[in-house]
Design an enzyme around this catalytic site. Sequence first.
Site, mmCIF file in Angstrom:
data_model
loop_
_atom_site.group_PDB
_atom_site.id
_atom_site.type_symbol
_atom_site.label_atom_id
_atom_site.label_comp_id
_atom_site.label_asym_id
_atom_site.label_seq_id
_atom_site.Cartn_x
_atom_site.Cartn_y
_atom_site.Cartn_z
ATOM 1 N N GLN A 90 0.850 -1.185 0.000
ATOM 2 C CA GLN A 90 0.000 0.000 0.000
ATOM 3 C C GLN A 90 0.884 1.233 0.000
ATOM 4 O O GLN A 90 1.789 1.351 0.838
ATOM 5 C CB GLN A 90 -0.904 0.007 1.235
ATOM 6 C CG GLN A 90 -1.957 1.097 1.244
ATOM 7 C CD GLN A 90 -2.829 1.008 2.485
ATOM 8 O OE1 GLN A 90 -2.324 1.027 3.601
ATOM 9 N NE2 GLN A 90 -4.138 0.929 2.299
ATOM 10 N N GLU A 108 4.156 5.899 8.115
ATOM 11 C CA GLU A 108 5.521 6.033 8.628
ATOM 12 C C GLU A 108 6.174 4.686 8.909
ATOM 13 O O GLU A 108 7.373 4.508 8.696
ATOM 14 C CB GLU A 108 5.537 6.902 9.891
ATOM 15 C CG GLU A 108 6.951 7.214 10.371
ATOM 16 C CD GLU A 108 7.016 8.389 11.323
ATOM 17 O OE1 GLU A 108 8.112 8.644 11.866
ATOM 18 O OE2 GLU A 108 5.985 9.057 11.534
ATOM 19 N N ARG A 109 5.388 3.695 9.374
ATOM 20 C CA ARG A 109 5.966 2.371 9.627
ATOM 21 C C ARG A 109 6.474 1.741 8.329
ATOM 22 O O ARG A 109 7.547 1.139 8.292
ATOM 23 C CB ARG A 109 4.938 1.445 10.288
ATOM 24 C CG ARG A 109 4.652 1.770 11.749
ATOM 25 C CD ARG A 109 3.723 0.752 12.386
ATOM 26 N NE ARG A 109 4.372 -0.544 12.543
ATOM 27 C CZ ARG A 109 4.090 -1.611 11.821
ATOM 28 N NH1 ARG A 109 3.196 -1.554 10.845
ATOM 29 N NH2 ARG A 109 4.710 -2.756 12.047
#
Length: 301
Positions: free
Chosen positions: A76, A96-97
Amino acid sequence: MVKSKKTGLGGLGAKGGGLGALFADQGLDHTVNGSDEVRDITIDKIVANPFQPRRVFDQNKLQELADSIKQNGVLQPIIVRHNPKNNSQYELLAGERRWRASQLADMTTISAIVRKLDDDQMLQAAILENLQREDLTPLEEAQAYRDMMDGLNLTQAQVAKRLGKARSAVANFLRLLNLPDEVKSLLNAGQLSMGQARTLLGLHNKRRITPVAKRAITEGMTVRQLEQLVNKLNEQATPTKNQASLSPYIKASTTALEDKFGTKVHMTRNRKGAGKIEITYLSDEDLNRIFDMLNIDLDEQ
């Protein structure tokens, strides 16, 4: 390096209501609009969202995600905007991960949707993105509500209505922000539960919150046991006529000892300066705890 490509990204739209609708309003959904493009952006040209309150990431989970990305890529795209202070850079809006894990996976580029957002929209989006996380700690959730109130000029009731939550639930989370920093750290570390933290806020003497919190951890208290202790301490804290007439020195000394031992302390002093100190304990285990604090080992007596 930036490569552009059009995409339909089926199935990546916002959820039907609640937070999903808010995400769509703030540009956080992954549906690609007519003006949107998904770009492969060089990872080192991306910087973290300056308005994102989250600062701690589980390194083990990041490594697991990095291993998955090595095998399957980023499934994604992240969402970014151009950095208004440096147009050659991008600021993260969501993902952010995935961005951090891609760095661990030694990826050089990452797929991203580029959106046009101002600072206010970035702040709002950061708050909402933070609230969607499944691993949100009670304090992080509380801070997200506070940021939402301050950033969007909302009341507790308005925040609760927007998120489909009871106002009392939002209020209970916000109260956690009043805890001493040391107790907040214990809550974040999972040594205290939210129920225990809320119970500690019921102490009339707020200076005793930290020592009582440590005592609850040491003794492995349940929420119910902690509630009973807090009620007893509050009852003991009701000043008597004799206590009201104590000198400032004795009052200060009593408070310092109560902070130290996490229990009720009674001090008396005569005109010659002599007196006595009484330390209240509630059980044999409580007495042993006080002995430990005084470095008294009864086995050696």
